[in-house]
Design a protein around this motif. Structure first.
Motif, PDB file in Angstrom:
ATOM      1  N   TYR A 227     -47.523 -73.577  19.896  1.00 39.70           N
ATOM      2  CA  TYR A 227     -47.557 -73.528  18.440  1.00 39.70           C
ATOM      3  C   TYR A 227     -46.150 -73.547  17.872  1.00 39.70           C
ATOM      4  O   TYR A 227     -45.245 -72.870  18.376  1.00 39.70           O
ATOM      5  N   GLY A 228     -45.990 -74.321  16.797  1.00 37.44           N
ATOM      6  CA  GLY A 228     -44.794 -74.292  15.986  1.00 37.44           C
ATOM      7  C   GLY A 228     -45.167 -73.837  14.590  1.00 37.44           C
ATOM      8  O   GLY A 228     -46.127 -74.351  13.998  1.00 37.44           O
ATOM      9  N   PHE A 229     -44.428 -72.884  14.058  1.00 38.65           N
ATOM     10  CA  PHE A 229     -44.775 -72.264  12.774  1.00 38.65           C
ATOM     11  C   PHE A 229     -43.904 -72.849  11.670  1.00 38.65           C
ATOM     12  O   PHE A 229     -42.676 -72.819  11.746  1.00 38.65           O
ATOM     13  N   VAL A 230     -44.560 -73.375  10.632  1.00 43.73           N
ATOM     14  CA  VAL A 230     -43.951 -74.285   9.665  1.00 43.73           C
ATOM     15  C   VAL A 230     -43.581 -73.570   8.375  1.00 43.73           C
ATOM     16  O   VAL A 230     -44.355 -72.770   7.838  1.00 43.73           O
ATOM     17  N   ASN A 231     -42.386 -73.891   7.865  1.00 43.95           N
ATOM     18  CA  ASN A 231     -41.978 -73.570   6.489  1.00 43.95           C
ATOM     19  C   ASN A 231     -41.921 -74.874   5.706  1.00 43.95           C
ATOM     20  O   ASN A 231     -41.002 -75.672   5.876  1.00 43.95           O
ATOM     21  N   GLY A 232     -42.902 -75.103   4.834  1.00 45.06           N
ATOM     22  CA  GLY A 232     -42.990 -76.368   4.129  1.00 45.06           C
ATOM     23  C   GLY A 232     -41.810 -76.668   3.232  1.00 45.06           C
ATOM     24  O   GLY A 232     -41.503 -77.842   2.972  1.00 45.06           O
ATOM     25  N   VAL A 233     -41.112 -75.629   2.766  1.00 38.71           N
ATOM     26  CA  VAL A 233     -39.985 -75.856   1.870  1.00 38.71           C
ATOM     27  C   VAL A 233     -38.918 -76.736   2.517  1.00 38.71           C
ATOM     28  O   VAL A 233     -38.188 -77.457   1.815  1.00 38.71           O
ATOM     29  N   GLN A 234     -38.840 -76.715   3.845  1.00 39.91           N
ATOM     30  CA  GLN A 234     -37.818 -77.514   4.515  1.00 39.91           C
ATOM     31  C   GLN A 234     -38.043 -79.009   4.334  1.00 39.91           C
ATOM     32  O   GLN A 234     -37.087 -79.796   4.397  1.00 39.91           O
TER      33      GLN A 234
ATOM     34  N   ILE B 136     -45.825 -66.241  30.107  1.00 34.06           N
ATOM     35  CA  ILE B 136     -45.169 -66.369  28.805  1.00 34.06           C
ATOM     36  C   ILE B 136     -45.861 -67.476  28.014  1.00 34.06           C
ATOM     37  O   ILE B 136     -46.109 -68.565  28.535  1.00 34.06           O
ATOM     38  N   ALA B 137     -46.134 -67.169  26.748  1.00 37.85           N
ATOM     39  CA  ALA B 137     -46.543 -68.195  25.794  1.00 37.85           C
ATOM     40  C   ALA B 137     -45.348 -68.498  24.891  1.00 37.85           C
ATOM     41  O   ALA B 137     -44.888 -67.627  24.152  1.00 37.85           O
ATOM     42  N   PHE B 138     -44.820 -69.709  24.989  1.00 35.29           N
ATOM     43  CA  PHE B 138     -43.744 -70.138  24.094  1.00 35.29           C
ATOM     44  C   PHE B 138     -44.313 -70.369  22.697  1.00 35.29           C
ATOM     45  O   PHE B 138     -45.385 -70.970  22.536  1.00 35.29           O
ATOM     46  N   THR B 139     -43.595 -69.896  21.683  1.00 35.97           N
ATOM     47  CA  THR B 139     -43.909 -70.217  20.294  1.00 35.97           C
ATOM     48  C   THR B 139     -42.596 -70.515  19.580  1.00 35.97           C
ATOM     49  O   THR B 139     -41.550 -69.966  19.936  1.00 35.97           O
ATOM     50  N   TRP B 140     -42.657 -71.359  18.548  1.00 34.33           N
ATOM     51  CA  TRP B 140     -41.450 -71.844  17.876  1.00 34.33           C
ATOM     52  C   TRP B 140     -41.565 -71.621  16.377  1.00 34.33           C
ATOM     53  O   TRP B 140     -42.560 -71.992  15.762  1.00 34.33           O
ATOM     54  N   ASP B 141     -40.527 -71.034  15.802  1.00 35.12           N
ATOM     55  CA  ASP B 141     -40.494 -70.774  14.368  1.00 35.12           C
ATOM     56  C   ASP B 141     -39.608 -71.771  13.630  1.00 35.12           C
ATOM     57  O   ASP B 141     -38.722 -72.396  14.216  1.00 35.12           O
ATOM     58  N   ASP B 142     -39.872 -71.874  12.329  1.00 29.08           N
ATOM     59  CA  ASP B 142     -39.015 -72.571  11.356  1.00 29.08           C
ATOM     60  C   ASP B 142     -39.075 -74.085  11.448  1.00 29.08           C
ATOM     61  O   ASP B 142     -38.107 -74.774  11.100  1.00 29.08           O
ATOM     62  N   LEU B 143     -40.204 -74.647  11.932  1.00 23.86           N
ATOM     63  CA  LEU B 143     -40.341 -76.096  11.878  1.00 23.86           C
ATOM     64  C   LEU B 143     -40.354 -76.534  10.416  1.00 23.86           C
ATOM     65  O   LEU B 143     -40.921 -75.847   9.570  1.00 23.86           O
ATOM     66  N   PRO B 144     -39.745 -77.694  10.090  1.00 21.81           N
ATOM     67  CA  PRO B 144     -39.105 -78.647  10.994  1.00 21.81           C
ATOM     68  C   PRO B 144     -37.574 -78.528  11.067  1.00 21.81           C
ATOM     69  O   PRO B 144     -36.932 -79.391  11.655  1.00 21.81           O
TER      70      PRO B 144
END
Length: 304
Positions: free
Chosen positions: A66-73, A27-35
């Motif tokens: 990897y963490g996938f970023v939404n800059g608007v946050q 499994i490769a863990f990945t994370w959405d919606d940082l921060p």
């Protein structure tokens, strides 16, 4: 035993070992919606949630994730900014989730491309020498028409992007808002229900994904797991990691996972489009899906 027989036996054992290694569960863990993802429970901060996630992954010796970023946050919650710094200081990596989490299926392609590009200066700022040219499509929406899907792939290929596919997901995001409600009410019994159902869902989903991979290829592919940086995810991550280990999984980077041929068109969007999830691959082959896991618990009813 003759030398020839012994040599044949050694070759056979080595072949079996290589085959087992190649098909082992990974499994490769990945994370959405940082921060910042979902509701923030009383007593929590985005930075604290990030620190819990980082600590659990470090303790389990995960490779860089990897963490996938939404800059608007960063505009909505300026206090969340140090979470990105902590993530990078821990040796983890950042990718593009568009600026505003824009849904490609419901947006003009030109608007979506502009939203993706708006995120890039932020990624350059925090990523240093790390490769941030990995995209996680918001809502996993890759285009609502064949033409839009083809056009976005052409754009991504021209801009050096790789697609972070998803081949394992148990809907972890659904537990975060109920958790915030239950914390507010100090409902320990309901929180216990959330905990047990979360782990049950993860376990059933892993079995579901493995069944599809076995039906397609006769072995496990390396799975890319979609997770979200929510407060309940941070609470549960040590137990979730143990669950996967107890089921025989080891942890790899997304780069290693997507070296598998299954992900060829995600790594190189200039290639002909192929399904990048297991359900799509099953449908393309005309294979029936195994029974989809379903929880008995309705999370929306808890702590209302």
């Amino acid at each position: 035993m003759t030398k020839t027989c012994a040599l044949h036996l050694i070759i056979a054992l080595v072949t079996i070992a290589i085959s087992n290694s190649a098909s082992a569960q990974q499994i490769a863990f990945t994370w959405d919606d940082l921060p910042a993802h979902s509701a923030l429970p009383q007593g929590e901060t985005r930075v604290g949630i990030g620190q819990k996630l980082i600590a659990a992954m470090k303790d389990a010796q995960l490779p860089p994730v990897y963490g996938f970023v939404n800059g608007v946050q960063l505009e909505r919650e300026p206090a969340s900014v140090p979470m990105l710094r902590d993530w990078r200081d821990a040796g983890f990596q950042l990718g593009n989730h568009t600026w505003s989490h824009m849904n490609l299926n419901t947006s003009p392609l030109t608007d979506w491309e502009a939203d993706l590009e708006k995120n890039e200066p932020l990624l350059e700022q925090y990523s240093a020498d790390s490769d941030w040219h990995w995209l996680r499509f918001p809502f996993l929406a890759e285009g609502d028409t064949p033409q839009k899907r083809a056009d976005v792939r052409k754009y991504l290929a021209a801009h050096g992007y790789k697609i972070a596919s998803v081949t394992m997901s148990f809907g972890d995001y659904m537990w975060n808002e109920p958790y915030a409600r239950c914390i507010a009410k100090n409902d320990k019994a309901a929180i216990a229900q959330l905990e047990s159902s979360y782990l049950e869902a993860a376990s059933m989903d892993a079995d579901f994904r493995r069944a599809m991979s076995k039906a397609l290829y006769g072995h496990d592919i390396p799975y890319v797991l979609l997770m979200h940086v929510g407060a309940f995810d941070a609470r549960m991550l040590p137990r979730l990691l143990k669950l996967y280990r107890d089921k025989g999984f080891t942890f790899v980077s997304i780069q290693d996972a997507e070296n598998d041929p299954f992900y060829a068109s995600a790594i190189d969007p200039s290639l002909p489009d192929q399904p990048d999830n297991l359900e799509g691959a099953m449908q393309a082959r005309g294979l029936p899906l195994p029974p989809r896991p379903k929880l008995d618990l309705d999370l929306n009813t808890l702590c209302r």
